[in-house]
Design a protein around this motif. Structure first.
Motif, PDB file in Angstrom:
ATOM      1  N   SER A  42       0.795   6.671  31.219  1.00 48.22           N
ATOM      2  CA  SER A  42       1.107   6.483  29.801  1.00 48.22           C
ATOM      3  C   SER A  42       1.794   5.137  29.624  1.00 48.22           C
ATOM      4  O   SER A  42       2.214   4.516  30.603  1.00 48.22           O
ATOM      5  N   GLY A  43       1.880   4.703  28.367  1.00 42.40           N
ATOM      6  CA  GLY A  43       2.621   3.480  28.067  1.00 42.40           C
ATOM      7  C   GLY A  43       1.785   2.267  27.763  1.00 42.40           C
ATOM      8  O   GLY A  43       2.312   1.204  27.430  1.00 42.40           O
ATOM      9  N   GLY A  44       0.472   2.389  27.869  1.00 46.03           N
ATOM     10  CA  GLY A  44      -0.375   1.244  27.554  1.00 46.03           C
ATOM     11  C   GLY A  44      -0.394   0.966  26.064  1.00 46.03           C
ATOM     12  O   GLY A  44       0.131   1.735  25.255  1.00 46.03           O
ATOM     13  N   GLY A  45      -0.996  -0.160  25.708  1.00 44.10           N
ATOM     14  CA  GLY A  45      -1.085  -0.517  24.299  1.00 44.10           C
ATOM     15  C   GLY A  45      -1.453  -1.959  24.100  1.00 44.10           C
ATOM     16  O   GLY A  45      -1.865  -2.645  25.045  1.00 44.10           O
ATOM     17  N   LEU A  46      -1.278  -2.410  22.866  1.00 42.38           N
ATOM     18  CA  LEU A  46      -1.568  -3.792  22.496  1.00 42.38           C
ATOM     19  C   LEU A  46      -0.254  -4.556  22.390  1.00 42.38           C
ATOM     20  O   LEU A  46       0.686  -4.098  21.734  1.00 42.38           O
ATOM     21  N   VAL A  47      -0.210  -5.713  23.023  1.00 42.42           N
ATOM     22  CA  VAL A  47       1.002  -6.525  23.005  1.00 42.42           C
ATOM     23  C   VAL A  47       0.603  -8.000  22.931  1.00 42.42           C
ATOM     24  O   VAL A  47      -0.475  -8.387  23.414  1.00 42.42           O
ATOM     25  N   GLN A  48       1.451  -8.787  22.341  1.00 40.41           N
ATOM     26  CA  GLN A  48       1.185 -10.227  22.246  1.00 40.41           C
ATOM     27  C   GLN A  48       1.511 -10.916  23.562  1.00 40.41           C
ATOM     28  O   GLN A  48       2.350 -10.428  24.339  1.00 40.41           O
ATOM     29  N   PRO A  49       0.885 -12.043  23.832  1.00 41.53           N
ATOM     30  CA  PRO A  49       1.242 -12.821  25.030  1.00 41.53           C
ATOM     31  C   PRO A  49       2.742 -13.104  25.066  1.00 41.53           C
ATOM     32  O   PRO A  49       3.341 -13.433  24.039  1.00 41.53           O
ATOM     33  N   GLY A  50       3.315 -12.941  26.241  1.00 46.83           N
ATOM     34  CA  GLY A  50       4.755 -13.103  26.407  1.00 46.83           C
ATOM     35  C   GLY A  50       5.542 -11.829  26.209  1.00 46.83           C
ATOM     36  O   GLY A  50       6.747 -11.789  26.491  1.00 46.83           O
ATOM     37  N   GLY A  51       4.876 -10.795  25.738  1.00 48.04           N
ATOM     38  CA  GLY A  51       5.547  -9.522  25.484  1.00 48.04           C
ATOM     39  C   GLY A  51       5.691  -8.671  26.726  1.00 48.04           C
ATOM     40  O   GLY A  51       5.342  -9.088  27.838  1.00 48.04           O
ATOM     41  N   SER A  52       6.195  -7.458  26.515  1.00 49.21           N
ATOM     42  CA  SER A  52       6.475  -6.539  27.617  1.00 49.21           C
ATOM     43  C   SER A  52       5.930  -5.144  27.320  1.00 49.21           C
ATOM     44  O   SER A  52       5.805  -4.750  26.155  1.00 49.21           O
ATOM     45  N   LEU A  53       5.629  -4.437  28.377  1.00 52.93           N
ATOM     46  CA  LEU A  53       5.245  -3.030  28.302  1.00 52.93           C
ATOM     47  C   LEU A  53       5.772  -2.339  29.552  1.00 52.93           C
ATOM     48  O   LEU A  53       5.893  -2.973  30.608  1.00 52.93           O
ATOM     49  N   ARG A  54       6.018  -1.051  29.430  1.00 54.27           N
ATOM     50  CA  ARG A  54       6.366  -0.256  30.606  1.00 54.27           C
ATOM     51  C   ARG A  54       5.381   0.892  30.731  1.00 54.27           C
ATOM     52  O   ARG A  54       5.272   1.726  29.831  1.00 54.27           O
ATOM     53  N   LEU A  55       4.687   0.900  31.847  1.00 53.36           N
ATOM     54  CA  LEU A  55       3.761   1.987  32.144  1.00 53.36           C
ATOM     55  C   LEU A  55       4.482   3.051  32.971  1.00 53.36           C
ATOM     56  O   LEU A  55       5.349   2.734  33.782  1.00 53.36           O
ATOM     57  N   SER A  56       4.077   4.298  32.753  1.00 58.69           N
ATOM     58  CA  SER A  56       4.618   5.410  33.521  1.00 58.69           C
ATOM     59  C   SER A  56       3.473   6.164  34.183  1.00 58.69           C
ATOM     60  O   SER A  56       2.381   6.266  33.627  1.00 58.69           O
ATOM     61  N   CYS A  57       3.774   6.694  35.358  1.00 58.90           N
ATOM     62  CA  CYS A  57       2.809   7.523  36.085  1.00 58.90           C
ATOM     63  C   CYS A  57       3.536   8.785  36.510  1.00 58.90           C
ATOM     64  O   CYS A  57       4.555   8.705  37.212  1.00 58.90           O
ATOM     65  N   ALA A  58       3.010   9.920  36.097  1.00 60.63           N
ATOM     66  CA  ALA A  58       3.644  11.198  36.407  1.00 60.63           C
ATOM     67  C   ALA A  58       2.711  12.010  37.292  1.00 60.63           C
ATOM     68  O   ALA A  58       1.799  12.672  36.800  1.00 60.63           O
ATOM     69  N   PRO A  59       2.926  11.955  38.612  1.00 57.43           N
ATOM     70  CA  PRO A  59       2.095  12.753  39.512  1.00 57.43           C
ATOM     71  C   PRO A  59       2.560  14.206  39.554  1.00 57.43           C
ATOM     72  O   PRO A  59       3.736  14.489  39.353  1.00 57.43           O
ATOM     73  N   SER A  60       1.621  15.090  39.866  1.00 59.36           N
ATOM     74  CA  SER A  60       1.965  16.507  40.048  1.00 59.36           C
ATOM     75  C   SER A  60       0.961  17.121  41.007  1.00 59.36           C
ATOM     76  O   SER A  60      -0.111  16.566  41.241  1.00 59.36           O
ATOM     77  N   GLY A  61       1.352  18.246  41.583  1.00 58.49           N
ATOM     78  CA  GLY A  61       0.448  18.954  42.474  1.00 58.49           C
ATOM     79  C   GLY A  61       0.577  18.578  43.936  1.00 58.49           C
ATOM     80  O   GLY A  61      -0.184  19.065  44.776  1.00 58.49           O
ATOM     81  N   PHE A  62       1.542  17.703  44.249  1.00 55.36           N
ATOM     82  CA  PHE A  62       1.798  17.367  45.640  1.00 55.36           C
ATOM     83  C   PHE A  62       3.259  16.943  45.769  1.00 55.36           C
ATOM     84  O   PHE A  62       3.937  16.700  44.769  1.00 55.36           O
ATOM     85  N   ASN A  63       3.728  16.852  47.014  1.00 54.73           N
ATOM     86  CA  ASN A  63       5.114  16.486  47.241  1.00 54.73           C
ATOM     87  C   ASN A  63       5.288  14.983  47.084  1.00 54.73           C
ATOM     88  O   ASN A  63       5.034  14.203  48.005  1.00 54.73           O
ATOM     89  N   PHE A  64       5.718  14.602  45.911  1.00 52.93           N
ATOM     90  CA  PHE A  64       5.836  13.203  45.504  1.00 52.93           C
ATOM     91  C   PHE A  64       6.636  12.372  46.498  1.00 52.93           C
ATOM     92  O   PHE A  64       6.337  11.201  46.736  1.00 52.93           O
ATOM     93  N   ASP A  65       7.650  12.974  47.102  1.00 54.86           N
ATOM     94  CA  ASP A  65       8.568  12.226  47.965  1.00 54.86           C
ATOM     95  C   ASP A  65       7.891  11.622  49.187  1.00 54.86           C
ATOM     96  O   ASP A  65       8.399  10.670  49.774  1.00 54.86           O
TER      97      ASP A  65
END
Length: 126
Positions: A7-30
């Motif tokens: 999640s976290g994608g989108g439209l941004v102007q050059p020089g801007g910022s975004l933060r993407l997130s990834c939420a895994p499940s179904g396995f031992n993330f560690d």
């Protein structure tokens, strides 16, 4: 069932910022290394960054100093903070996971990752 949800994608102007997130499940993330890949139209999938189970981080040269990957094991989430975005960063960004130790540490080779999310679009445009 293994799932990785970006999640976290989108439209941004050059020089801007975004933060993407990834939420895994179904396995031992560690015990898994998590990576971000991207694919622009007409181009091959490219490894962007990865974070290992022990918090070592790796980046492709084109994003060094602009992108930061991090993981929060308590929240089972990996983040990709993207700053100073450029038009050439436009792509679908994918989160991927693989059991740490099954591949070379810090790998950004797509074929080495067995679990993938559905992708989130990042568009950098004025």
């Amino acid at each position: 069932q293994v799932q990785l949800v970006e999640s976290g994608g989108g439209l941004v102007q050059p020089g801007g910022s975004l933060r993407l997130s990834c939420a895994p499940s179904g396995f031992n993330f560690d015990y898994y290394d998590i990576a971000w890949f991207r694919q622009a139209p007409g181009k091959e999938r490219e490894g962007v960054s990865c974070v290992t189970k022990d918090d070592s981080t790796y980046y492709v040269d084109s994003v060094k100093g602009r992108f930061t990957i991090s993981r929060d094991n308590a929240k089972n989430t990996v983040y990709l903070q993207m700053t100073s975005l450029k038009v050439e960063d436009t792509a679908v960004y994918y989160c991927a996971a693989e059991f740490s130790g099954r591949m070379e540490k810090g790998s950004l080779l797509a074929y080495e990752y067995g679990y993938w999310g559905q992708g989130t679009q990042v568009t950098v445009s004025s």
